[in-house]
Every structure is written in C-alpha cells, then in structure tokens.
Design an enzyme around this catalytic site. Sequence first.
Site, PDB file in Angstrom:
ATOM      1  N   LYS B  76     -15.230  17.460 -39.830  1.00  0.00           N
ATOM      2  CA  LYS B  76     -14.068  16.686 -40.278  1.00  0.00           C
ATOM      3  C   LYS B  76     -14.155  16.524 -41.792  1.00  0.00           C
ATOM      4  O   LYS B  76     -15.245  16.290 -42.331  1.00  0.00           O
ATOM      5  CB  LYS B  76     -14.073  15.325 -39.581  1.00  0.00           C
ATOM      6  CG  LYS B  76     -12.848  14.469 -39.879  1.00  0.00           C
ATOM      7  CD  LYS B  76     -12.868  13.162 -39.078  1.00  0.00           C
ATOM      8  CE  LYS B  76     -11.629  12.311 -39.363  1.00  0.00           C
ATOM      9  NZ  LYS B  76     -11.620  11.041 -38.581  1.00  0.00           N
ATOM     10  N   SER B 151      -7.368   9.763 -35.937  1.00  0.00           N
ATOM     11  CA  SER B 151      -7.271  10.552 -37.146  1.00  0.00           C
ATOM     12  C   SER B 151      -7.978  11.904 -37.087  1.00  0.00           C
ATOM     13  O   SER B 151      -7.674  12.770 -37.909  1.00  0.00           O
ATOM     14  CB  SER B 151      -7.852   9.748 -38.303  1.00  0.00           C
ATOM     15  OG  SER B 151      -9.239   9.579 -38.156  1.00  0.00           O
ATOM     16  N   SER B 175     -10.292   7.069 -33.330  1.00  0.00           N
ATOM     17  CA  SER B 175     -10.017   8.353 -33.994  1.00  0.00           C
ATOM     18  C   SER B 175     -10.787   9.556 -33.466  1.00  0.00           C
ATOM     19  O   SER B 175     -10.490  10.679 -33.857  1.00  0.00           O
ATOM     20  CB  SER B 175     -10.262   8.229 -35.496  1.00  0.00           C
ATOM     21  OG  SER B 175      -9.193   7.553 -36.110  1.00  0.00           O
TER      22      SER B 175
END
Lengths: 95, 484
Positions: B76, B151, B175
Amino acid sequence: MALERKDVENIAHLARLAISEADIPEYARNLSNILALVEQMSAVDTAGVHPMAHPLDATQRLREDAVTETDQRDHFQAIAPAVEAGLYLVPKVIE
Amino acid sequence: MHNKTLAELSAGLTAGAFSSVELTRHFLERIARFDGQLNSFITVSVESALAQAAAADARRSRGEAGPLTGIPLAQKDIFCTNGVRTSCASKMLDSFVAPYDATVVAQCNAAGMVMLGKTNMDEFAMGSSNETSFYGPVKNPWDTAAVPGGSSGGSAAAVAARLAPAATGTDTGGSIRQPAALCGISGIKPTYGRVSRYGMIAFASSLDQAGPMARTAEDCALLLGAMAGFDPRDSTSVERSVPDYRAALGQDLKGLKIGLPQEYFGAGLDPAVGAAVDAAIDEYRRLGAEVVEISLPNTGLAVPTYYVVAPAECSSNLSRMDGVRFGYRCENPKDLEDLYKRSRGEGFGAEVKRRIMIGTYALSAGYYDAYYLKAQQMRQLISDDFKRAFEQVDVIMGPTSPTVAFNIGEKTADPVAMYLADVYTIAANLAGLPGMSIPAGFVGNRPVGLQLIGNYFDEARLLNVAHQYQQVTDWHQRMPQGFE
C-alpha cells in the site's frame, strides 16, 4: 452545531489551510453534518467514565539515553522543496 | 501461476517449478495488461522488482530461502519505501521519495519478498471507497462501475484481480476489512500494536494498524508472520513474541463459541447481505460451533466517536505537511503563513481538509471536553462492551459492511453517508481488537464479506476460524471475469 461562514474561516485559519471563497458554503454544510453525527454522543451519560487514550493500557517505554542515529542531513534534505547550505529555506520571517 | 495461493507459490519455488524472476515477470505483465481497467497501482516498480526477484533466486540457490522468499507482493502506498515514491495518494506527496523503509517493508524485504509496486488508496487513508485518491478512483474487479472499498482499495482490487498474490493494507476504521469484503478477498487487521507503525504514514495514531490482504486465511497467516513483531522504533509496538500463525490453522471448531451481536443485524443491513452472513453462520454450526446472541449496546455510537478521535489525531499528524521539509510547496509564497496555508490548501484534497478542520475544531480551546474527552469516554464504553462479550464467546461474527460495493460516485456528495459504510468495522479499531473479513457469498455479482472479531492478540484463532470455513466453502476461490 451548525457552522457559519466565519466559523469555517476561523477553523481553516487555525489549521493553516487556504480554502477558496466559493468552497466555504459546502464546507460549512458538510462540517455541520459531521458535527451533527458526532453530537449523537451526547445522548450517553459518561459521567465518571475514565477516558481511554490507548487500547492496551500501555506505558511509555524508556530507553538508554544513547546516540543511536547518525547524521543524515544531506540525505533528508535531498527531498526538501528549497535548501541552501544545509538550511531549509522559507520566506523571510524577521524584518 | 496467478491463481496459486502464497502457500502454493512457495511450494512451486521450492520445487523449482518456476523461478522468482519468472513469477515476478508474470505478475508485472498482468499489471501492464489489466491495471488500465482498475487503476489499482500508483507506482509499478519494474526494475527494483526484477532485481529483488533475481536476488531471491540467488538466495534460494544458496539454500537460504524462507517460505516467502521470491514471492511478489504489492505494498500500500502508505508505507515508506526507500528509493520508490511514497505518495499516500496525495498531491502533497506526489514527488515524495522516502529516505528510509517502513519496518513492514523492511521485514517483507528481509523475508525475500519482491515488491511489485505501490497500491492506490484513499488520500492519507481517509475514505471508504478509494475515491479520494489524487490518482483517481480504483475500480472493483467484480464490476468496474463499483468502488473497491477503501482505504486499501488498490490492494484489495489488485489481489482480487490476481495482479498480485498478496498485498499489505492498513486499517484505521475498516480500511483492510471493508475493501477485502467488497472485493471478495481475505484480510486481517491485527491487534493494535502487533505490527509496527514505523514508516507507515500516520493518520490516527491510536487506531492505525497494518495487516495482510490475500485470497485465503492461510496466506494471511503466512504474510502476517512476516509483518508482525516488536519494533523499538514504534513507541506503541507491543513486546510480545509472534506465534506461528499457520500452526493453529488446522484445529477443528467443535465447541467454538461464536457471538452474534444483535446490533450488527438491525436496520441498515441490506437483507441480502444479512442472508449471506446467516448462511455462513449456519456453515459454522455444521463445523461444530455454538452460536449465541450477544449485545454490544454502544455499537451505534462507534461512528460518531470515531469521527472525533480520528480527525483530532489526523489534524495533529498532518501538521507535519507544511511545505518546508518535504512534499508539495505552493508557487511564490508571499510570507511564511501564506506558504503554510497555500501549500496545505493546494496539496490536500477535500476530504482530508474536512477531517483536518473537524479535528482542529474538536481540539480547539473550549471544545476539548465536549468532543475529544467525551469521545475517549465513549471509547471506553465501547471497549467495555467487547470485554463483556469476550467473557461469553471466543469470537464475534457479523457482516463486514452493511451493503455490497456501491457505485462509483454514489456517496461522494454526502460524507456522512460514506462514513456509515464503516458502521460494523470501526468499533474494533476503537477497542484495539483484531478483526478479519473473509468472502462469504455474493449479492448479484458483488461479493459479501463475513467479519470476525477476536480478543486481544487472538489473531491465530481468527485465522484458524477463517481457514476452517475456507476448507468447506469456495467463495475465496471465485475469480472476477475478464482477468483470466
């Protein structure tokens, strides 16, 4: 709590955020809606409840006061927007 | 090769069926071929990936390979990577190349894993749909009209479409779990403090926690083993040894006590999602588990509490983005205040600015007790709910998200509606508990996630409970069409 234009301007100033005139009404509306959501908390009586700052009741670890980091100034300043002679450059602060 | 799990890839590398360079090329080709449809990567690091793969093959030939050596993964774009841009999906950090590696990245590297690139996400991890990214929304591989969740939406979409066999994520209010649910993959948010936050760009420091996202619980167990552990550079890292998460996967579930919180099945839950979750619970009954109804009475107040705690902490954390030492700087600032204000005003997107402003307001003089202190008290009550529940049950189950993936653009005009997408996931962050989401069916062509919440440091049990379900179901093996 419904926020007015001047509230939004004040908060944006405190947060050091430039926001455009045209966007202020939408911020006022959205922020007011978020605060209305948040204010649902007031329905609960929390008198005497100990505030929880950390999930695990941890205490801050201490370490020996020894030098562990080496000087990497040039490496770190390589990503700065403006530097000169090892210093970060900003607009003149002192007249 | 792209349909193999990490465990299968590990076996293939060990047997010499393929090399890490071949495997890495295969995934890089898939990213080049398919990611135009998904936008799941912000940066693809082709050269460094191939170099890492070659190094992994050399390590293997020396007889020094571990179980993850040579296996590709996506990071990420919230984890700092030395030499590869770390944008956090923000214009503010569009040109930011971190001068060091996050501990999570360093540990994956030490295991010999190959980083394919950095995945798209909501800006500074603030969002539930991946629509706040400076680099544009990510699309859900199951239906490109739909959001992947957020997210960690890029990580979830990349794993679901087999563009990466696994990815890292972070979870501040859901997330990891919510995008895992919406994309039909598995993901675990560990106990707060289990995985180091060092070098993970901070959003809300008392809530943030990193974890693995993969197709199966077994793969999550493998990757979590590499990610977890004590780190003296993170002051909230927990000094506790990391168990072998794979060792407990095979344990049967006879006598396991599952708690179903009545508040997770009330109004607001899409009945079709509820039906899929009910069917999953029935599967657990057949596996020998005992199901009891429980109550988490303060569930409805988790979202309001979170939207004080998280913005307050973000307003403080993001004050470091000031246009001076790194990141975006506005053109021709007329004085220092103008430099701060315009660099931040131009560098942050609308949702980030909203949260900074809410946090600034909540922490400002005269409001602290009414907002932040009150929220910390609420947090204690929410945490106490779980404490009572875990006196009765071993694991809590329910839906991860009240609906399946919604359409791109559907909730962007109404932040509060977007926030409610995390109504079932936020409480675990507030309490610091581990939570997991695994695929448990579909509504139409959009996946449903089953959420598992465990007691502190009970990751091994969550992974075991998830793995046993995946031995008798095949939802986790389903593949979105068009990515063969």
